[in-house]
Write a protein that holds these residues in place. Structure first.
Motif, PDB file in Angstrom:
ATOM      1  N   ARG A 175       0.840  -1.209   0.000  1.00 14.33           N
ATOM      2  CA  ARG A 175       0.000   0.000   0.000  1.00 14.33           C
ATOM      3  C   ARG A 175       0.872   1.254   0.000  1.00 14.33           C
ATOM      4  O   ARG A 175       1.842   1.336   0.751  1.00 14.33           O
ATOM      5  CB  ARG A 175      -0.893  -0.033   1.235  1.00 14.33           C
ATOM      6  N   GLY A 176       0.509   2.220  -0.852  1.00 13.84           N
ATOM      7  CA  GLY A 176       1.255   3.465  -0.951  1.00 13.84           C
ATOM      8  C   GLY A 176       2.310   3.477  -2.042  1.00 13.84           C
ATOM      9  O   GLY A 176       2.772   4.549  -2.457  1.00 13.84           O
ATOM     10  N   GLN A 177       2.690   2.286  -2.516  1.00 13.31           N
ATOM     11  CA  GLN A 177       3.690   2.216  -3.576  1.00 13.31           C
ATOM     12  C   GLN A 177       3.089   2.584  -4.925  1.00 13.31           C
ATOM     13  O   GLN A 177       1.886   2.817  -5.065  1.00 13.31           O
ATOM     14  CB  GLN A 177       4.298   0.805  -3.642  1.00 13.31           C
ATOM     15  N   GLN A 178       3.954   2.624  -5.921  1.00 16.25           N
ATOM     16  CA  GLN A 178       3.563   2.918  -7.280  1.00 16.25           C
ATOM     17  C   GLN A 178       3.851   1.691  -8.145  1.00 16.25           C
ATOM     18  O   GLN A 178       4.765   0.906  -7.841  1.00 16.25           O
ATOM     19  CB  GLN A 178       4.356   4.127  -7.791  1.00 16.25           C
ATOM     20  N   VAL A 179       3.054   1.519  -9.216  1.00 20.72           N
ATOM     21  CA  VAL A 179       3.253   0.353 -10.082  1.00 20.72           C
ATOM     22  C   VAL A 179       3.092   0.769 -11.544  1.00 20.72           C
ATOM     23  O   VAL A 179       2.334   1.701 -11.864  1.00 20.72           O
ATOM     24  CB  VAL A 179       2.237  -0.764  -9.733  1.00 20.72           C
TER      25      VAL A 179
ATOM     26  N   LEU B  12      -0.840   3.298  -4.156  1.00 23.25           N
ATOM     27  CA  LEU B  12      -1.699   2.112  -4.219  1.00 23.25           C
ATOM     28  C   LEU B  12      -2.535   1.929  -2.962  1.00 23.25           C
ATOM     29  O   LEU B  12      -2.056   2.121  -1.833  1.00 23.25           O
ATOM     30  CB  LEU B  12      -0.841   0.874  -4.453  1.00 23.25           C
ATOM     31  N   LEU B  13      -3.785   1.544  -3.191  1.00 30.08           N
ATOM     32  CA  LEU B  13      -4.717   1.206  -2.119  1.00 30.08           C
ATOM     33  C   LEU B  13      -5.012  -0.276  -2.171  1.00 30.08           C
ATOM     34  O   LEU B  13      -4.866  -0.917  -3.224  1.00 30.08           O
ATOM     35  CB  LEU B  13      -6.022   1.997  -2.294  1.00 30.08           C
ATOM     36  N   LEU B  14      -5.476  -0.825  -1.044  1.00 26.54           N
ATOM     37  CA  LEU B  14      -5.837  -2.250  -1.036  1.00 26.54           C
ATOM     38  C   LEU B  14      -6.887  -2.538  -2.101  1.00 26.54           C
ATOM     39  O   LEU B  14      -6.875  -3.603  -2.729  1.00 26.54           O
ATOM     40  CB  LEU B  14      -6.354  -2.649   0.341  1.00 26.54           C
TER      41      LEU B  14
ATOM     42  N   THR C 259      -1.745  -7.520  -6.699  1.00 26.82           N
ATOM     43  CA  THR C 259      -2.170  -7.682  -5.313  1.00 26.82           C
ATOM     44  C   THR C 259      -1.495  -6.602  -4.488  1.00 26.82           C
ATOM     45  O   THR C 259      -0.263  -6.469  -4.519  1.00 26.82           O
ATOM     46  CB  THR C 259      -1.793  -9.064  -4.763  1.00 26.82           C
ATOM     47  N   VAL C 260      -2.296  -5.834  -3.768  1.00 28.08           N
ATOM     48  CA  VAL C 260      -1.774  -4.793  -2.900  1.00 28.08           C
ATOM     49  C   VAL C 260      -1.953  -5.249  -1.449  1.00 28.08           C
ATOM     50  O   VAL C 260      -3.069  -5.591  -1.027  1.00 28.08           O
ATOM     51  CB  VAL C 260      -2.495  -3.449  -3.123  1.00 28.08           C
TER      52      VAL C 260
END
Lengths: 113, 112
Positions: free
Chosen positions: A15-19, A81-83, A111-112
């Motif tokens: 969570r919080g990352q970027q993809v 990113l959020l769940l 998958t987060v």
């Protein structure tokens, strides 16, 4: 004749990352759309790219952004990113001006945690 | 009102029977209609497209379109266990840039 190819196939992020997800359209196709499919739901339209510009956008926040390159390939970026972003992300392509249905890639399972 | 509506099912039919899948859409300007099949864990696969009122047949599949009623259906004759999948109805306003909107899909189970 290669179909639509997507990479990676699976991804786990915090969570919080970027993809960044990548897509190469089917040969001869120049329009790329991205869809998000949550479990048990239909694909939800994120946006569509043609001639390196975003042409249509669905009801997704600005955290979702994209890009199309001169060779028609495309990227989908998701920030912070959020769940709830956990889903199958599908890239689909077609030839602009033709009214045929999209050809889908095999998707990226995000998958987060 | 959802743009594209489908009964989520599951729809259970015996092997060899006719499966009937239905879909309604809200935008009267819609011009292009598609049926996709999606096996569990796989991506959608286009099986039928229809653009004008009436029936369109392709092998065991028949798509039916009624624009006045804003209704599109898919019939699968001689259903086989391999037809067990989720069937997605998709609709577009047509034209090069128009997005394709999907329903939530109907899960079909063909019982041997």
């Amino acid at each position: 004749d290669a179909g639509v190819t997507q990479s990676p196939t699976h991804l786990i992020k915090t969570r919080g990352q970027q993809v960044t997800l990548r897509c190469s359209p089917k040969s001869g196709h120049d329009t790329v759309s991205w869809y998000q499919q949550a479990l048990g739901q239909g694909p939800q339209f994120i946006f569509q790219y043609y001639e390196e510009e975003e042409r249509q956008r669905g009801n997704f926040p600005d955290r979702f952004s994209g890009h199309q390159f001169p060779n028609y390939s495309s990227e989908l970026n998701v920030n912070a990113l959020l769940l709830g972003d956990s889903a199958l992300y599908l890239c689909a392509s077609r030839r602009t001006g033709e009214n045929y249905g999209y050809t889908f890639g095999s998707g990226t399972r995000l998958t987060v945690v | 009102q959802k743009e594209v509506e489908q009964n989520s099912g599951p729809l259970s039919v015996p092997e060899g029977a006719i499966a009937s899948l239905n879909c309604t859409y809200s935008d009267r300007g819609s011009q292009s209609f598609f049926w996709y099949r999606q096996y569990s864990g796989k991506s959608p696969e286009l099986i039928m497209s229809i653009y004008s009122n009436g029936d369109k047949e392709d092998g065991r599949f028949t798509a039916q379109l009624n624009k006045a009623s804003q209704y599109v259906s898919l019939l699968i004759r001689d259903s086989q266990p391999s037809d067990s999948a989720t069937y997605l109805c998709a609709v577009s306003l047509g034209g090069g840039y128009q997005k394709v909107t999907f329903g939530t899909g109907t899960k079909l189970q063909v019982i041997p």
